[in-house]
Design an enzyme around this catalytic site. Sequence first.
Site, PDB file in Angstrom:
ATOM      1  N   ASP A 196      12.471  65.529 -14.966  1.00 11.86           N
ATOM      2  CA  ASP A 196      13.004  65.774 -13.624  1.00 11.86           C
ATOM      3  C   ASP A 196      12.873  67.250 -13.298  1.00 11.86           C
ATOM      4  O   ASP A 196      13.483  68.095 -13.960  1.00 11.86           O
ATOM      5  CB  ASP A 196      14.487  65.383 -13.574  1.00 11.86           C
ATOM      6  CG  ASP A 196      14.677  63.886 -13.481  1.00 11.86           C
ATOM      7  OD1 ASP A 196      13.783  63.213 -12.931  1.00 11.86           O
ATOM      8  OD2 ASP A 196      15.715  63.387 -13.950  1.00 11.86           O
TER       9      ASP A 196
ATOM     10  N   ASP B  92      15.790  54.755 -10.621  1.00 17.59           N
ATOM     11  CA  ASP B  92      16.305  55.983 -11.223  1.00 17.59           C
ATOM     12  C   ASP B  92      17.588  56.378 -10.512  1.00 17.59           C
ATOM     13  O   ASP B  92      17.592  56.536  -9.295  1.00 17.59           O
ATOM     14  CB  ASP B  92      15.242  57.078 -11.065  1.00 17.59           C
ATOM     15  CG  ASP B  92      15.650  58.401 -11.675  1.00 17.59           C
ATOM     16  OD1 ASP B  92      16.612  58.430 -12.469  1.00 17.59           O
ATOM     17  OD2 ASP B  92      15.001  59.406 -11.355  1.00 17.59           O
TER      18      ASP B  92
HETATM   19  C1  DX5 Z   1      18.419  62.163  -9.964  1.00 20.08           C
HETATM   20  C2  DX5 Z   1      17.521  62.296 -11.157  1.00 20.08           C
HETATM   21  C3  DX5 Z   1      17.826  61.226 -12.139  1.00 20.08           C
HETATM   22  C4  DX5 Z   1      19.110  61.417 -12.801  1.00 20.08           C
HETATM   23  C5  DX5 Z   1      19.509  60.164 -13.467  1.00 20.08           C
HETATM   24  O1  DX5 Z   1      18.932  63.305  -9.569  1.00 20.08           O
HETATM   25  O2  DX5 Z   1      16.219  62.141 -10.753  1.00 20.08           O
HETATM   26  O3  DX5 Z   1      16.802  61.052 -13.085  1.00 20.08           O
HETATM   27  O4  DX5 Z   1      19.061  62.480 -13.686  1.00 20.08           O
HETATM   28  O5  DX5 Z   1      20.713  60.380 -14.082  1.00 20.08           O
HETATM   29  P1  DX5 Z   1      21.692  59.199 -14.437  1.00 20.08           P
HETATM   30  O6  DX5 Z   1      20.935  58.202 -15.208  1.00 20.08           O
HETATM   31  O7  DX5 Z   1      22.774  59.862 -15.211  1.00 20.08           O
HETATM   32  O8  DX5 Z   1      22.173  58.670 -13.122  1.00 20.08           O
END
Ligand code: DX5
Length: 220
Positions: free
Chosen positions: A38, A172
Amino acid sequence: MGVFVQVEVIPAILSKTRSDLLSKINSVSSYVNLIQLDIMDGFFVPNKTVGLSDLTDLPPLQYEFHWMVNDPINWIKHFPGPHIHLVHIETIPNKEEFDRIESLIKKQGGQMGLAINPPTPIESLLPFIPRVSEVLIMTVNPGFSGQKYIYAMESRLRLLRSKFPKLTIEVDGGVNLETIHHAYQNGANYLAAASAIFSGTDIGSNIVALKKRAIGDAGG
Ligand code: DX5
């Protein structure tokens, strides 16, 4: 859910330092086929992660870069090779820009995917789907881990799965033991998670449990 598509649980790594990034990559690399990185520029989303100088010489694994940045071309050009580049439709103002991004990624030997935020109409994505290798349906507004999965996004999963039985559809945001089965049942086959994987001490077990729950057990 169709039988045509491979199911993968994908660790999403959101790091602010290179050492955290490398340690997370190392902690998951033996359990998965694909790792999502990310990348946030502090403009497209109100958060900032590692930048270009932290992303050099990564371990040779299969990565998908999730570009939460305003100017994806200026990032992608630094990452030649067989990576997946998930580009937000919100950062592609017109077809000409799509063409430019697509041709850069192809020239570099990578694959292009498209990501879409919850408020953005799904129709904006549809014309481009035949040209990409996957679609990432955000089930939170991106920026931070640990947010709640937006169930309303599942109508997008159903729509895409019905129109494109063989498409790789990723979700995601807020994917965990409670929500992963719903995402899978509604059509997602790539299931990205951060907190559900990196919380606790046994990352391998977290990944196995998520995959098992996705495909087998609705968890009540
Ligand atoms: C959104 C990111 C995600 C996030 C997912 O801001 O792109 O990949 O880190 O985190 P979780 O699985 O904790 O919601």
